[in-house]
Scaffold this active site. Structure first.
Site, short mmCIF file in Angstrom:
data_model
loop_
_atom_site.label_atom_id
_atom_site.label_comp_id
_atom_site.label_asym_id
_atom_site.label_seq_id
_atom_site.Cartn_x
_atom_site.Cartn_y
_atom_site.Cartn_z
N TYR A 1 0.83 -1.21 0.00
CA TYR A 1 0.00 0.00 0.00
C TYR A 1 0.87 1.26 0.00
O TYR A 1 0.47 2.29 -0.51
CB TYR A 1 -0.95 -0.05 1.19
CG TYR A 1 -2.18 0.82 1.05
CD1 TYR A 1 -2.48 1.79 2.00
CD2 TYR A 1 -3.04 0.69 -0.05
CE1 TYR A 1 -3.60 2.60 1.88
CE2 TYR A 1 -4.17 1.48 -0.16
CZ TYR A 1 -4.44 2.43 0.80
OH TYR A 1 -5.55 3.25 0.67
N LYS B 1 -3.21 8.34 3.00
CA LYS B 1 -4.44 8.09 3.78
C LYS B 1 -4.26 8.54 5.23
O LYS B 1 -5.19 9.01 5.87
CB LYS B 1 -4.83 6.62 3.72
CG LYS B 1 -5.34 6.15 2.37
CD LYS B 1 -6.61 6.87 1.89
CE LYS B 1 -7.19 6.20 0.66
NZ LYS B 1 -8.40 6.89 0.17
#
Ligand SMILES: CCCCCCc1ccc(Oc2ccc(Oc3cccc(O)n3)cc2)c(O)c1
Length: 258
Positions: free
Chosen positions: A159, A166
């Site tokens: 990720y 995020k």
């Protein structure tokens, strides 16, 4: 207090196709009686969004506006058009993110300066920019919902820079909640379990995390677009009137595991 959103209007940003989380939110909003206004990233998405909206009963009345969230001018133009057409909105779903897929595999350390800035520009700053533009249209109060993922709270292989973006988005939710609460506007995030969307194709080894969730998550199943959409309706409705600055996990409980 009910979940009915009859007579209310919401802007949904980020529908790309029928698998989009934004589409799940739009469908749940429609089922709750709300009017949905769509924004899309550019011409190439226009037909798809309009065709999808057309499948909703009365959906042909929906409105559609292009909005490139990397452009402040575009955002201003988009929201002044929405203001002209509908006047008041009661909330906004921000389902927009991007990172170069080459940086969503391998070591995070190999993230480039440009890749880092691009991911943060689109996936984090855009929430702050659209919240500022939408604020003036939420004259009857409102609720803003953005999408995040567990990789923003702890390391999830592959990720990488999207996780860092995020983390920035999740902090932005809290600062925006702090600024906007006095204007009757709540700001929350939904941390959704992995869903097989167009965007998910950009994340390395996606299938193995789906399998692990099925085997280990408390509910022993993966997350659906529908349940994310329903949680968004809850966050848009008066049932969540005491909730702001929150990050609600809709992930079969996976985030509680070590
Ligand atoms: C180890 C993580 C596995 C679960 C990932 C769940 C997930 C799936 C999709 C997510 O949204 C995006 C959005 C854009 C994105 O960047 C992309 C997507 C496709 C192509 C590309 O060049 N970039 C990557 C993920 C997201 O934030 C989180």
């Amino acid at each position: 207090m009910t979940l009915s959103l009859k007579g209310k209007t919401y802007v949904v940003m980020g529908v790309a196709n029928k698998r989009s989380i934004a589409w799940g939110i739009a469908r749940s909003l429609h089922q709750s009686g709300a009017r949905v206004v769509f924004t899309y990233a550019g011409e190439r998405f226009e037909k798809g969004v309009k065709d999808l909206a057309g499948t909703l009963e009365g959906g042909e009345e929906s409105l559609f506006f292009p909005c490139d969230v990397t452009s402040d001018e575009d955002i201003d133009k988009c929201f002044s058009s929405i203001k002209e057409e509908v006047g008041v909105i009661h909330g906004l779903a921000h389902c927009i993110a991007f990172a170069n897929k080459e940086e969503l595999a391998g070591d995070y350390m190999n993230t480039t300066r440009d890749g880092f800035l691009l991911a943060h520009n689109i996936s984090s700053y855009s929430l702050t920019a659209v919240a500022k533009a939408a604020k003036d249209l939420m004259t009857e109060g409102g609720s803003i919902v953005s999408m995040t993922y567990l990789g923003g709270e702890r390391v999830m292989q592959n990720y990488n820079v999207m996780g860092v973006a995020k983390a920035s988005l999740e902090a932005s939710v809290k600062y925006l909640a702090s600024d906007l609460g006095k204007h009757g506007i709540r700001v929350n995030a939904i941390s959704a379990g992995p869903i097989r969307t167009l965007s998910a194709k950009g994340v390395g080894d996606f299938n193995s995390i789906l399998k692990e969730i099925e085997e280990r998550a408390p509910l022993r199943r993966n997350t659906t677009q529908e349940e994310v959409g329903d949680t968004a309706v809850f966050l848009f409705s008066d049932l969540s009137r005491g909730i702001t600055g929150e990050n609600l996990h809709v992930d079969s409980g996976y985030h509680i595991l070590g």
